[in-house]
Design an enzyme around this catalytic site. Structure first.
Site, short mmCIF file in Angstrom:
data_model
loop_
_atom_site.label_atom_id
_atom_site.label_comp_id
_atom_site.label_asym_id
_atom_site.label_seq_id
_atom_site.Cartn_x
_atom_site.Cartn_y
_atom_site.Cartn_z
N HIS A 192 41.48 40.75 35.35
CA HIS A 192 40.18 41.09 35.94
C HIS A 192 39.35 40.11 35.33
CE1 HIS A 192 37.34 44.50 36.93
NE2 HIS A 192 36.61 43.72 36.46
N ASP B 44 44.53 47.37 44.53
CA ASP B 44 43.88 47.87 43.25
C ASP B 44 43.39 49.69 43.49
OD1 ASP B 44 42.31 48.16 41.00
OD2 ASP B 44 40.39 47.20 41.81
#
Length: 424
Positions: free
Chosen positions: A178, A303
Site C-alpha cells: 500500500h 480490496d
C-alpha cells in the site's frame, strides 16, 4: 464423485463456445462439446450461461482474528464465492498479525478450517505492521506465507523497505505494498475536487506517487518482485509504466471502484464512497483504464474491506476507509465495460484470472483445463439482475453499488469440484 456441467459456454481463443465439463474427485477430467452423463453422480445444467475459471482476488480483508464484528473468514470467503472467486489472498491486518511463524501457522489453520474458497495468506513486513523491526522472512516463508505486505501501513522509512526487499528477493518472494507517504496525506479523506466541494481535508495524489517512485528505485536496486496495490493516480500509472520499460520487476493492481467511479460521483457526505486511496479525478480514472489496456496495470483486485453499519453510518470525516467488493466486482465490470464494448470478456477474465495466477506463480489456479482443480464460476451474462443488500453474504454491507442493475450475476461457484455457492 463424478459431476458433469452441461450446456455451458466457455471462452476459447476469445470466443464463447458450447462445452460440457467432466469433473472427477475435484479435478477437471474432460472438456468436450458433449460429455456422457450416464455414470455421473451429479449433472449441473449451466443453461447456456458463461462457465469461467474461478476468479482470483489478490487483495481481501477478512478481519479474523480480532475484528469478527466486521467480517469472519467464513463470511468473507462466502462473499468471495458469491462473487465467483475461488482463490483469494488475505491481507495481514488482523490481531494477532501473522508476523511470526506461530501466528502465521495459526492463521493458515483458521483459513483452512473456516474458508469455503482457497485462501492464501500474506505475512507482514514488520512486527505488527508497524515500526521498522523486520520479521523473520525465511521462517515466515517456511510457515506458508504467500507474500509480504504491511497492508494499509505504508513503509515510511526507506532503509526499512530496502532491507525488506533484499530479504524478499533472496527468497524469491514478493513485496506487496500500500504505497502511502503518511507525511503527504495531511490526514485527508478525499481527493482534491470532492474535498473542496464537501469542505473536507484532501489527500493529495502525491502521497501515493511519491512512495511508488521511491519503491520502484529500491526494487531496481534489489531485484525484488514489487507489487503496487490499488493504484489510483495517473501519476502513479506513469511511474509504473516507466519502471516496466526500464526492466524493473514491478507489477500492479487496480480496484473495480477506481475503474468505475471518480470523485465526481461523490455527491454528498456518504461514507460508502470513502476508501484509501480515495477516488481520484476523471483523468485519473481514464489513465487507470488505459493502464490496464496497455499492460501497465496487470490485474484487477477488489480490496474487499468490510466494516460494520455503525462505523459506516458516520460522516466521511470520521468513518473508516474501505468498501466491500467481492460480491459486485465481476457483474459491475462486465456491465459497465464489457457490455459497453470498452473491454472484451476475454480481457476481463485475463485481468481477474490469468494475470493474477501468472504474476504470483499460482500453478493450481487461473485456468479451466483438464488436469487442473475444478475451480469454476458460472455467470449469467444475458439476464439483468439488481444488486441488493439482502443478497450479500459478507457481514459488510458498505458498497456504493447496491441498487445497480447489472448483468453477470453469479449462478454457481465450485471449488475443487464442490459447489460452495448456488443462486437461489
Amino acid at each position: 464423485m463424478k459431476r458433469v456441467i452441461v450446456n455451458g459456454r466457455l471462452l476459447e481463443n476469445g470466443k464463447l463456445v458450447s462445452r460440457d465439463i467432466l469433473i472427477d474427485d475435484g479435478t477437471v477430467i474432460a472438456i468436450e462439446p458433449k460429455v456422457n452423463t450416464e455414470d455421473a453422480d451429479d449433472v449441473v445444467d449451466a443453461k447456456g450461461n458463461f462457465v469461467s475459471p474461478g476468479l482470483i482476488d489478490v487483495h481481501v480483508h477478512y478481519r479474523q482474528p480480532g475484528q469478527e464484528e466486521k467480517e469472519t473468514i467464513k463470511t468473507g470467503s462466502l462473499a468471495a464465492a458469491h462473487g465467483g472467486f475461488t482463490t483469494v489472498c488475505a491481507m495481514p491486518n488482523v490481531t494477532p498479525a501473522p508476523d511470526s511463524p506461530h501466528n502465521m501457522e495459526s492463521l493458515i489453520k483458521l483459513n483452512r478450517e473456516n474458508g469455503v474458497v482457497h485462501i492464501k495468506q500474506y505475512a507482514t513486513i514488520t512486527t505488527n505492521r508497524g515500526g521498522d523491526q523486520l520479521v523473520d522472512f525465511p521462517a515466515l516463508k517456511s510457515a506458508g506465507a504467500f507474500a509480504f505486505s504491511n497492508d494499509g501501513n505504508g513503509i515510511q522509512k526507506s532503509s526499512t523497505m530496502y532491507e525488506a526487499m533484499n530479504q524478499a528477493a533472496d527468497l524469491d518472494m514478493a513485496i506487496v505494498e500500500h504505497v502511502q507517504d503518511d507525511d503527504l496525506t495531511y490526514h485527508g479523506v478525499l481527493n482534491d475536487g470532492a474535498a473542496k466541494r464537501l469542505n473536507m481535508k484532501a489527500m493529495p495524489w502525491v502521497s501515493e506517487t511519491a512512495q511508488a517512485a521511491r519503491d520502484v528505485i529500491l526494487a531496481e536496486a534489489t531485484g525484488v518482485h514489487y507489487h503496487v496495490c490499488h493504484v489510483s493516480s495517473k501519476h502513479t500509472v506513469n511511474v509504473i509504466r516507466a519502471a516496466k520499460k526500464a526492466g524493473i520487476h514491478v507489477t500492479a493492481e487496480v480496484t473495480p471502484h477506481h475503474l468505475l467511479l471518480s470523485d465526481e460521483d461523490i455527491k454528498e457526505d456518504n461514507s460508502y464512497y470513502k476508501m484509501n486511496p480515495p477516488l481520484r479525478g476523471k483523468d485519473d480514472q481514464q489513465a487507470l483504464i488505459e493502464g490496464l489496456l496497455d499492460g501497465t496495470i496487470d490485474m484487477i483486485a477488489t480490496d474487499h474491506a468490510p466494516h460494520t453499519k455503525e462505523e459506516k453510518n458516520q460522516s466521511i470525516r470520521t468513518a473508516p476507509f474501505g468498501i466491500t467488493g467481492s460480491e459486485t466486482a465481476f457483474s459491475m465490470l462486465y456491465t459497465k465495460f464489457v457490455k459497453t464494448g470498452r473491454f472484451t470478456l476475454d480481457q476481463l477474465i485475463n485481468w481477474m484470472v490469468r494475470k493474477p495466477a501468472a504474476v504470483f506463480n499460482m500453478s493450481n489456479a487461473g485456468s479451466l483445463e483438464t488436469g487442473q482443480p475444478a475451480d469454476i464460476a458460472i455467470f449469467d451474462i444475458d439476464e439483468q439482475n439488481m444488486i441488493q443488500e439482502s443478497d450479500y453474504l459478507s457481514k459488510g454491507k458498505n458498497s456504493p453499488f447496491t441498487g445497480e442493475t447489472v448483468y453477470g450475476d453469479t449462478v454457481m461457484t465450485l471449488v475443487s469440484g464442490k459447489i460452495v455457492y448456488q443462486r437461489k
